[in-house]
Design an enzyme around this catalytic site. Structure first.
Site, PDB file in Angstrom:
ATOM      1  N   GLY A  14      -6.299   0.526   3.319  1.00 20.15           N
ATOM      2  CA  GLY A  14      -8.122   0.888   2.626  1.00 20.15           C
ATOM      3  C   GLY A  14      -9.032   1.525   3.518  1.00 20.15           C
ATOM      4  N   ARG A  24     -13.003  11.800  15.304  1.00 17.76           N
ATOM      5  CA  ARG A  24     -13.217  12.158  15.622  1.00 17.76           C
ATOM      6  C   ARG A  24     -13.264  12.511  17.394  1.00 17.76           C
ATOM      7  NH1 ARG A  24     -18.863  12.141  18.149  1.00 17.76           N
ATOM      8  NH2 ARG A  24     -19.809  14.112  18.001  1.00 17.76           N
ATOM      9  N   ARG A  75      -1.135   3.668   0.214  1.00 17.81           N
ATOM     10  CA  ARG A  75       0.092   2.743   0.659  1.00 17.81           C
ATOM     11  C   ARG A  75       1.005   2.775   0.604  1.00 17.81           C
ATOM     12  NH1 ARG A  75      -4.217  -1.762   1.891  1.00 17.81           N
ATOM     13  NH2 ARG A  75      -6.119  -1.215   0.252  1.00 17.81           N
ATOM     14  N   ASP A 106      -4.611  -4.636   8.638  1.00 12.80           N
ATOM     15  CA  ASP A 106      -3.489  -5.855   9.470  1.00 12.80           C
ATOM     16  C   ASP A 106      -2.476  -5.521   8.366  1.00 12.80           C
ATOM     17  OD1 ASP A 106      -4.492  -6.109   6.457  1.00 12.80           O
ATOM     18  OD2 ASP A 106      -3.628  -8.403   6.693  1.00 12.80           O
ATOM     19  N   THR A 129     -11.303  -1.284   8.686  1.00 11.38           N
ATOM     20  CA  THR A 129     -10.977  -2.290   7.672  1.00 11.38           C
ATOM     21  C   THR A 129     -12.526  -2.887   7.221  1.00 11.38           C
ATOM     22  OG1 THR A 129     -10.620  -3.838   6.525  1.00 11.38           O
ATOM     23  CG2 THR A 129      -9.723  -3.671   9.295  1.00 11.38           C
ATOM     24  N   ASP A 131     -13.133  -5.595   6.114  1.00 13.36           N
ATOM     25  CA  ASP A 131     -13.166  -6.831   5.568  1.00 13.36           C
ATOM     26  C   ASP A 131     -13.083  -8.093   7.100  1.00 13.36           C
ATOM     27  OD1 ASP A 131     -12.107  -6.404   2.763  1.00 13.36           O
ATOM     28  OD2 ASP A 131     -10.057  -6.624   3.611  1.00 13.36           O
ATOM     29  N   ASP A 133     -10.970  -8.452   9.113  1.00 13.14           N
ATOM     30  CA  ASP A 133     -10.135  -9.931   9.131  1.00 13.14           C
ATOM     31  C   ASP A 133      -8.421  -9.742  10.212  1.00 13.14           C
ATOM     32  OD1 ASP A 133      -8.004  -7.660   8.045  1.00 13.14           O
ATOM     33  OD2 ASP A 133      -8.188  -8.730   6.139  1.00 13.14           O
ATOM     34  N   ARG A 175     -10.097 -10.032  -0.164  1.00 11.20           N
ATOM     35  CA  ARG A 175      -9.201 -10.569  -0.849  1.00 11.20           C
ATOM     36  C   ARG A 175      -8.579 -11.905   0.277  1.00 11.20           C
ATOM     37  NH1 ARG A 175      -5.056  -5.845  -0.961  1.00 11.20           N
ATOM     38  NH2 ARG A 175      -6.398  -5.410   0.661  1.00 11.20           N
ATOM     39  N   ASN A 218     -36.551 -20.964  -9.966  1.00  6.39           N
ATOM     40  CA  ASN A 218     -36.326 -20.120 -10.892  1.00  6.39           C
ATOM     41  C   ASN A 218     -35.419 -19.099 -10.545  1.00  6.39           C
ATOM     42  OD1 ASN A 218     -37.998 -18.749  -9.464  1.00  6.39           O
ATOM     43  ND2 ASN A 218     -39.590 -18.868 -11.509  1.00  6.39           N
TER      44      ASN A 218
HETATM   45  P1  ATP Z   1      -7.225  -3.093   4.360  1.00  5.98           P
HETATM   46  O1  ATP Z   1      -7.210  -4.621   5.231  1.00  5.98           O
HETATM   47  O2  ATP Z   1      -8.087  -1.944   4.337  1.00  5.98           O
HETATM   48  O3  ATP Z   1      -6.792  -3.087   3.498  1.00  5.98           O
HETATM   49  P2  ATP Z   1      -4.201  -2.745   5.715  1.00  5.98           P
HETATM   50  O4  ATP Z   1      -3.165  -1.723   6.809  1.00  5.98           O
HETATM   51  O5  ATP Z   1      -4.051  -3.617   5.985  1.00  5.98           O
HETATM   52  O6  ATP Z   1      -5.736  -1.804   5.055  1.00  5.98           O
HETATM   53  P3  ATP Z   1      -2.256  -2.069   3.702  1.00  5.98           P
HETATM   54  O7  ATP Z   1      -2.077  -1.625   2.639  1.00  5.98           O
HETATM   55  O8  ATP Z   1      -2.114  -3.733   3.839  1.00  5.98           O
HETATM   56  O9  ATP Z   1      -3.699  -2.161   4.533  1.00  5.98           O
HETATM   57  O10 ATP Z   1      -1.097  -1.737   5.228  1.00  5.98           O
HETATM   58  C1  ATP Z   1      -0.609  -0.724   4.893  1.00  5.98           C
HETATM   59  C2  ATP Z   1       0.974   0.116   5.185  1.00  5.98           C
HETATM   60  O11 ATP Z   1       0.565  -0.672   6.261  1.00  5.98           O
HETATM   61  C3  ATP Z   1       1.150  -0.263   3.200  1.00  5.98           C
HETATM   62  O12 ATP Z   1       1.178   0.437   3.059  1.00  5.98           O
HETATM   63  C4  ATP Z   1       2.540  -0.248   4.450  1.00  5.98           C
HETATM   64  O13 ATP Z   1       2.885   1.334   3.994  1.00  5.98           O
HETATM   65  C5  ATP Z   1       2.876  -0.406   5.812  1.00  5.98           C
HETATM   66  N1  ATP Z   1       3.466  -1.865   5.697  1.00  5.98           N
HETATM   67  C6  ATP Z   1       2.320  -3.232   5.375  1.00  5.98           C
HETATM   68  N2  ATP Z   1       3.414  -3.628   6.119  1.00  5.98           N
HETATM   69  C7  ATP Z   1       4.314  -3.576   6.522  1.00  5.98           C
HETATM   70  C8  ATP Z   1       5.580  -3.934   7.254  1.00  5.98           C
HETATM   71  N3  ATP Z   1       5.686  -5.821   6.504  1.00  5.98           N
HETATM   72  N4  ATP Z   1       6.880  -3.580   7.049  1.00  5.98           N
HETATM   73  C9  ATP Z   1       6.862  -2.078   7.324  1.00  5.98           C
HETATM   74  N5  ATP Z   1       5.453  -1.716   7.061  1.00  5.98           N
HETATM   75  C10 ATP Z   1       4.773  -2.269   6.282  1.00  5.98           C
END
Ligand code: ATP
Length: 326
Positions: A14, A24, A75, A106, A129, A131, A133, A175, A218
């Site tokens: 995200g 940058r 993603r 993550d 992120t 979040d 998290d 989430r 209220n």
């Molecule tokens: P946000 O916290 O904002 O959602 P994020 O980095 O957690 O960001 P994700 O979509 O969960 O977003 O992960 C980013 C990408 O990392 C996924 O679309 C996928 O391509 C890759 N990814 C996640 N888990 C795995 C895994 N176990 N093995 C290989 N690739 C992975």
């Protein structure tokens, strides 16, 4: 110093406000150290597809104040497969990229752990992120802006809630993590805050509204994280309407507005510090670690640890919310 000539940079998962400030900082620090920098568009998907271009200092001019990410993000289902990751590595070789900076959440670091089990290339991550998290850092890039956006929106909702004596439920992003809801709720003086980290006792929530009604308080604002175990704003509104048919309730789902907008000063500073630190770390031979800030100091945590540790909300904070809402 380690022999690195070509650094690839991507944003993944995200988007979050401040990612551009991070890009940058990485690009400018790398160029300062006479490295070549390659932008990889749309995260791991662009890596697989070879959507890669060389970046110069002017490519990151006038972006520090912009939300989103100039590199775009995605993603990638293909990166979950062995074949996808193999093609991604081949693309890096094609461009002679021999170090990576990954900005994401993550999932991005879970992907990195998997990738580096199979292929060797130095890499440093930045926590991008909204979040917050991730362990290994007190703040993530985008969190502060997202909370400020939510606070501004809830303040406005409170005005109309007061004018009409209505109860408002505001659903915020998160989430699996309730940090945005928790902090926005505290900052706006919400009467109740429901987050995934704490099991929601709906009877207690209803009881508090009943008490407020009797005392004629209220305005009542409930902030709920989208991933709360009880459900989101719509589920809550349903149960409230059944229990208090005379009470006017409204549900607002803030949604993607929380991701957008110009990053706050805090996110710009955090992203700049971590982007700068990421290149320095790569040059010192650090790898497979996420740069973060703990107690004001830049620190590095192995990708595996970043994804494993779960957040705990302190009992003091929960008690404070309860007391301040009375
Ligand atoms: P946000 O916290 O904002 O959602 P994020 O980095 O957690 O960001 P994700 O979509 O969960 O977003 O992960 C980013 C990408 O990392 C996924 O679309 C996928 O391509 C890759 N990814 C996640 N888990 C795995 C895994 N176990 N093995 C290989 N690739 C992975």
């Amino acid at each position: 110093m380690v022999d690195i000539q070509r650094v690839g940079i991507l944003t993944s998962g995200g988007d979050s406000p401040g990612m551009n400030a991070g890009i940058r900082a990485v690009v400018r620090t790398a160029l300062y150290h006479k490295l070549e920098v390659f932008g990889i568009r749309r995260g791991y998907q662009g890596m697989i597809e070879g959507d890669i271009f060389q970046m110069q200092t002017t490519d990151v001019s006038n972006i520090i104040q912009r939300g989103g990410t100039i590199l775009k993000t995605a993603r990638s289902k293909d990166f979950l497969t062995e074949k996808g990751r193999r093609i991604a590595f081949e693309q890096l070789k094609k461009y002679s990229i021999n170090a990576l900076v990954l900005i994401g959440g993550d999932g991005t670091f879970r992907g990195a752990v998997q990738f580096f089990k199979e292929y060797t290339i130095p890499a440093i991550g930045l926590p991008g992120t909204i979040d917050k998290d991730l362990s290994g850092t007190d703040f993530t890039i985008g969190f502060d802006t997202a909370v400020n956006t939510a606070v501004e929106a809830i303040d406005k909702i409170r005005d109309t809630a007061e004018a009409h004596d209505r109860l408002f439920i505001v659903e915020l992003m998160g989430r699996d993590a309730g940090y945005i809801a928790l902090n926005s709720g505290i900052a706006c003086g919400a009467e109740d805050i429901l987050i995934p980290e704490v099991v929601t006792d709906i009877e207690t929530v209803l009881q508090r509204i009943d008490d407020d009604e009797r005392r004629k308080k209220n305005v009542h604002i409930i902030v709920v994280a989208e991933g709360d175990d009880f459900g989101g704003a719509n589920e809550l509104q349903q149960i409230l309407q059944n229990r208090f048919p005379d009470l006017e309730t409204r549900a607002t789902i803030l949604g993607h507005i929380q991701r957008g907008g110009s990053p706050s000063f805090a996110d710009r500073v955090l992203a700049s510090r971590l982007g700068h630190a990421a290149i320095q770390a790569l040059l010192l031979g650090k790898t497979q670690m996420m740069a973060g800030v703990i107690n004001g100091e830049v620190c590095f945590t192995p990708f595996e640890k970043v994804v494993k540790e779960n957040a705990v909300i302190s009992k003091d904070i929960l008690e404070m919310i309860r007391v301040l809402a009375t």
